[in-house]
Write an enzyme that holds these catalytic residues in place. Structure first.
Site, short mmCIF file in Angstrom:
data_model
loop_
_atom_site.label_atom_id
_atom_site.label_comp_id
_atom_site.label_asym_id
_atom_site.label_seq_id
_atom_site.Cartn_x
_atom_site.Cartn_y
_atom_site.Cartn_z
N HIS A 427 0.85 -1.19 0.00
CA HIS A 427 0.00 0.00 0.00
C HIS A 427 0.88 1.24 0.00
O HIS A 427 2.10 1.15 0.16
CB HIS A 427 -0.90 0.01 1.25
CG HIS A 427 -0.12 0.09 2.53
ND1 HIS A 427 0.59 -0.99 3.03
CD2 HIS A 427 0.12 1.13 3.38
CE1 HIS A 427 1.20 -0.63 4.15
NE2 HIS A 427 0.95 0.65 4.38
N ASP A 429 0.92 5.25 1.89
CA ASP A 429 0.37 5.77 3.14
C ASP A 429 -0.55 6.98 2.98
O ASP A 429 -1.27 7.31 3.91
CB ASP A 429 1.51 6.14 4.10
CG ASP A 429 2.14 4.91 4.73
OD1 ASP A 429 1.51 3.83 4.67
OD2 ASP A 429 3.25 5.01 5.27
N HIS A 499 4.73 -0.02 -0.24
CA HIS A 499 5.48 -0.91 0.66
C HIS A 499 4.53 -1.89 1.33
O HIS A 499 3.32 -1.67 1.40
CB HIS A 499 6.23 -0.10 1.73
CG HIS A 499 5.33 0.78 2.55
ND1 HIS A 499 4.85 2.00 2.09
CD2 HIS A 499 4.81 0.63 3.81
CE1 HIS A 499 4.09 2.54 3.02
NE2 HIS A 499 4.03 1.74 4.06
N ARG A 509 6.90 -9.61 16.50
CA ARG A 509 7.61 -8.46 15.94
C ARG A 509 7.01 -7.18 16.51
O ARG A 509 5.81 -6.94 16.38
CB ARG A 509 7.46 -8.47 14.42
CG ARG A 509 7.91 -7.21 13.69
CD ARG A 509 7.37 -7.27 12.27
NE ARG A 509 7.80 -6.19 11.41
CZ ARG A 509 7.16 -5.02 11.29
NH1 ARG A 509 6.08 -4.76 12.03
NH2 ARG A 509 7.61 -4.11 10.44
#
Length: 595
Positions: A427, A429, A499, A509
Site C-alpha cells: 500500500h 500511506d 510498501h 515483531r
C-alpha cells in the site's frame, strides 16, 4: 464451482480493478494465474468503458514513445468519450428530483416549477463530464479529461510529423485555455512550419462542446444569482468573467485535490509527456539531505542504495536497554491496549495484533499499570525519530506527528502451514494504490495529509516481518529492510513508496509506527494531551522536568540531546482554501515540551 474458469477469472479481475486492496481477491487472482487452462485474455474488466480502455492504452503507447499507436488510441478515446457524454446528457431529461437544500416553504407555481426542472437538467448535463472522466471503481474524476486528450494528441501528432493535425489539436485546446503560453508558443511554431496562409481551425465537435457548455453555464449562474440554489462547476477552464462577482468565491470549480497543481499549469518545455509519466509512475527525484541532529546515528542505506525516492535506513537510534524497556511496555498493549488487545490482525488471520497509542501509554502510567519511565521513553523515542526524519528530509520545515502507534504482530503457530499472504499488504500511506492502472489516488479514505512515514524497530527475535518496497505494480520488489533493535526506516508517504510487510511466521515483531505531516491542523492531538499529562505529573511531584529526565533516562537515552529552540514561523497549511485566512493555531510547545 461450476468449472467456468473464463467467467470466474473475468469476474474476479473486474472486482479487483475496483478494489485493489482486497486481500482475498488478490490471492484468488494469483491462484488463477497459476492454473492451467486460464488464458491472459480471460483477465477482462467487464465494467470497463470503451473510452477508458482506449485512453489508458493510448497513454501507455505515449509513454513508450510509440506515437503512431498513441494517436490512434487517443483519437478513439476522444470519440468514445464524447459519445458517452451525449448518452449521459440524454439521461438528464427525466422527471424532476426534489433537492432538500432548494425546497421552498410553499409549492411553486407553474413557471417556477418549469424553471426549477430546466435548471436541474442543465446542472445534470454539466456534471456528465465528471461521469465520463471517472474511471470505474474510482471516486475522483480525472481533471481536464477532454482538454488533456487534445494536449496529448497535439504533441503526438507533432512527433510523427503531422503538423497540420497537431495545429488543429492545439487550436482546439486553446478554446479551453486561450491564454496558455506554452500552447501559444507551439501555435507560432506550427504556423511557421505550415505557412502563414495555412488555414488552421479548431475541430468542429470541440467548438460545439465548448460553446454549448459555456451557454449552459451562463444560464445556470444567472439562475443561481437571481433564483438561489448552488452549482458545483465541474470544469477548471470556466472563464472568470462568466461567473458573477458575488458568486466567484462560492462557485469556483472545485478540484478533488485542491493541493495539486492543475494540468495546464505543469506543462513544461519537454511537452506533456513528463506530466503523464508523473501521474502514472514514480519518478526518482533528486533532493539534498540535511545533517543528523544526534551523534552516533548511522545512515545504513539511502535512497540510491534502496533503488527509490526519499527512502533511508538509520541505525543506533535506540540502545539495547531502551529497546528492552519499550518491549516491556508492549506487554500492556496486549493486556489493555487501544482496542486490538491481541485480536487477530486486521490484515491477516494468521497473526495477532496488539497496539498502544501515546495517550493510552501515559494513562496506563497514570493508573500505575506501567512504569512512568517507560511511557516517557515512548514519547522521547518517537520525538527523537521525528527530529531525525525532519532534519534529514525537510531541514527547516516543521514536521508534526500525525499518528504514533506502538504495535506488535505475533504469528499464530497453528495457522502458518501453507500460508501465502502478507503481514501487511502492499500500500501507500497517503493515497489509494491502483496497481492495474499504475496510479495512486490521493483521496479519502486514504490519509491524504500524511507526508512522511517511519518505523522504529524494537527487536529481531522472530522470523519474517521484514519491510519491502515495490514498484507501482505492487509485485516488483525494489528494496527490503530487516528489522533490528534501534533501526529506523523512513520514507515519504506518497505513491513513490509502495510498501508492505512480509508474513511473521514465528515469534513476535514489535515496532513504533510513525506518521508525520507538514499540516499543523492535522497534528496528533493525543500527543498534546499525553505531554500535558506528563507535565502535570512533574508539577505534582514538584520536581523540575530537567531533573526528572536525568532520573528517568538510562544509558544513552535522549537526555544527551541539546535543547532545540522552537521556530516562531508556522508552516503554511497545504489544505487552506485560496483566499482563506486561518487565525486559529494549536498552541506552540516550549522547547522542553518537545521531549
Amino acid at each position: 464451482q461450476l468449472k467456468k474458469l473464463d467467467q470466474a477469472v473475468s469476474a474476479a479481475h473486474t472486482f479487483f480493478v475496483a478494489n485493489p486492496q482486497h486481500l482475498q481477491m488478490r490471492e484468488d487472482i494469483e491462484k488463477y494465474r497459476r492454473m492451467s487452462g486460464v488464458k491472459s485474455d480471460n483477465f477482462r474488466d467487464l465494467e470497463a468503458m470503451p473510452h477508458w480502455e482506449a485512453y489508458e492504452a493510448g497513454v501507455q503507447h505515449y509513454n513508450a514513445d510509440e506515437y503512431l499507436q498513441a494517436v490512434a488510441r487517443l483519437e478513439e478515446s476522444l470519440t468514445e468519450a464524447l459519445s458517452a457524454l451525449e448518452e449521459c446528457r440524454a439521461l438528464c431529461e427525466g422527471p424532476r428530483e426534489d433537492e432538500d437544500e432548494e425546497e421552498e416553504e410553499m409549492q411553486p407555481g407553474l413557471y417556477e416549477a418549469i424553471a426549477a426542472h430546466y435548471i436541474q437538467v442543465l446542472k445534470c448535463r454539466q456534471q456528465c463530464v465528471l461521469e465520463i472522466a471517472t474511471k470505474p471503481g474510482r471516486i475522483s474524476a480525472t481533471e481536464d479529461f477532454i482538454p488533456s486528450h487534445l494536449d496529448l494528441l497535439q504533441f503526438a501528432y507533432d512527433q510523427v510529423g503531422n503538423q497540420a493535425l497537431a495545429a488543429e489539436c492545439a487550436t482546439s485546446y486553446l478554446l479551453f485555455y486561450p491564454t496558455d503560453e506554452p500552447m501559444l508558443e507551439k501555435m507560432k511554431q506550427y504556423r511557421t512550419e505550415l505557412g502563414e496562409d495555412a488555414a488552421v481551425t479548431a475541430r468542429e465537435n470541440i467548438q460545439h462542446y465548448v460553446q454549448r457548455s459555456l451557454m449552459e453555464k451562463n444560464l445556470i449562474y444567472y439562475a443561481v444569482e437571481h433564483l438561489g440554489g448552488t452549482f458545483n462547476d465541474p470544469d477548471l477552464w470556466t472563464p472568470d468573467e462568466l461567473i458573477p462577482e458575488n458568486l466567484k468565491e462560492k462557485h469556483r470549480p472545485a478540484s478533488p485535490a485542491d493541493a495539486l497543481v492543475p494540468l495546464k499549469h505543469v506543462r513544461g518545455a519537454s511537452g506533456p509527456g513528463l506530466l503523464v509519466q508523473s501521474l502514472l509512475m514514480p519518478i526518482c527525484t533528486c533532493f539534498s539531505t540535511g545533517p543528523l541532529p544526534f551523534e552516533g546515528i548511522a545512515v545504513t542505506m539511502d535512497s540510491r542504495q534502496m533503488n527509490g525516492t526519499q527512502r533511508v535506513v538509520f541505525d543506533r537510534v535506540l540502545t539495547e536497554s531502551e529497546c528492552k524497556d519499550l518491549l516491556r511496555l508492549t506487554k500492556a498493549a496486549g493486556e489493555a491496549g487501544d482496542g486490538y488487545r491481541a485480536r487477530r490482525s486486521p490484515h491477516t488471520p494468521h497473526e495477532r495484533f496488539e497496539g498502544l497509542t501515546i495517550l493510552k501509554a501515559v494513562q496506563l502510567a497514570q493508573n500505575g499499570d506501567v512504569d512512568w519511565r517507560d511511557a516517557k521513553l515512548l514519547l522521547q523515542a518517537s520525538e527523537k525519530s521525528r527530529k531525525i526524519i525532519e532534519s534529514y528530509f525537510t531541514p527547516g520545515k516543521k514536521l508534526h506527528f500525525s499518528f504514533t502507534h506502538l504495535v506488535c504482530r505475533t504469528a499464530v503457530e497453528e495457522e502458518q502451514e501453507g500460508r501465502m499472504d502478507l503481514s501487511h499488504p502492499v500500500h501507500a500511506d497517503n493515497c489509494l494504490l491502483d496497481p492495474e492502472g499504475q496510479e495512486c489516488w490521493r483521496e479519502p479514505p486514504a490519509y491524504v495529509y500524511r507526508d512522511y512515514s517511519g518505523i522504529l524497530y524494537l527487536n529481531d527475535d522472530f522470523q519474517g516481518g521484514g519491510l519491502f518496497f515495490t514498484e507501482m505494480d505492487t509485485v516488483t520488489v525494489t528494496a527490503e529492510v530487516r528489522p533490528k533493535c534501534g533501526r529506523l526506516v523512513a520514507f515519504s508517504s506518497g505513491k513513490e513508496n509502495p510498501h508492505g510487510v512480509w508474513a511473521v511466521s514465528r515469534g513476535r515483531r514489535c515496532a513504533i509506527a510513525l506518521w508525520y505531516t507538514h499540516s499543523q491542523e492535522h497534528a496528533e492531538q493525543e500527543r498534546v494531551k499525553a505531554e500535558e499529562l506528563m507535565e502535570q505529573r512533574a508539577v505534582e511531584q514538584d520536581q523540575p522536568d530537567g531533573e526528572e529526565r536525568q532520573g528517568a533516562d538510562r544509558s544513552s537515552r535522549s537526555s544527551s540531546e541539546p535543547p532545540v529552540p522552537n521556530s516562531g514561523a508556522r508552516p503554511a497549511s497545504r489544505r487552506h482554501k485560496p483566499g482563506s485566512d486561518r487565525t486559529q493555531h494549536p498552541k506552540e510547545l516550549r522547547a522542553r515540551d518537545e521531549f
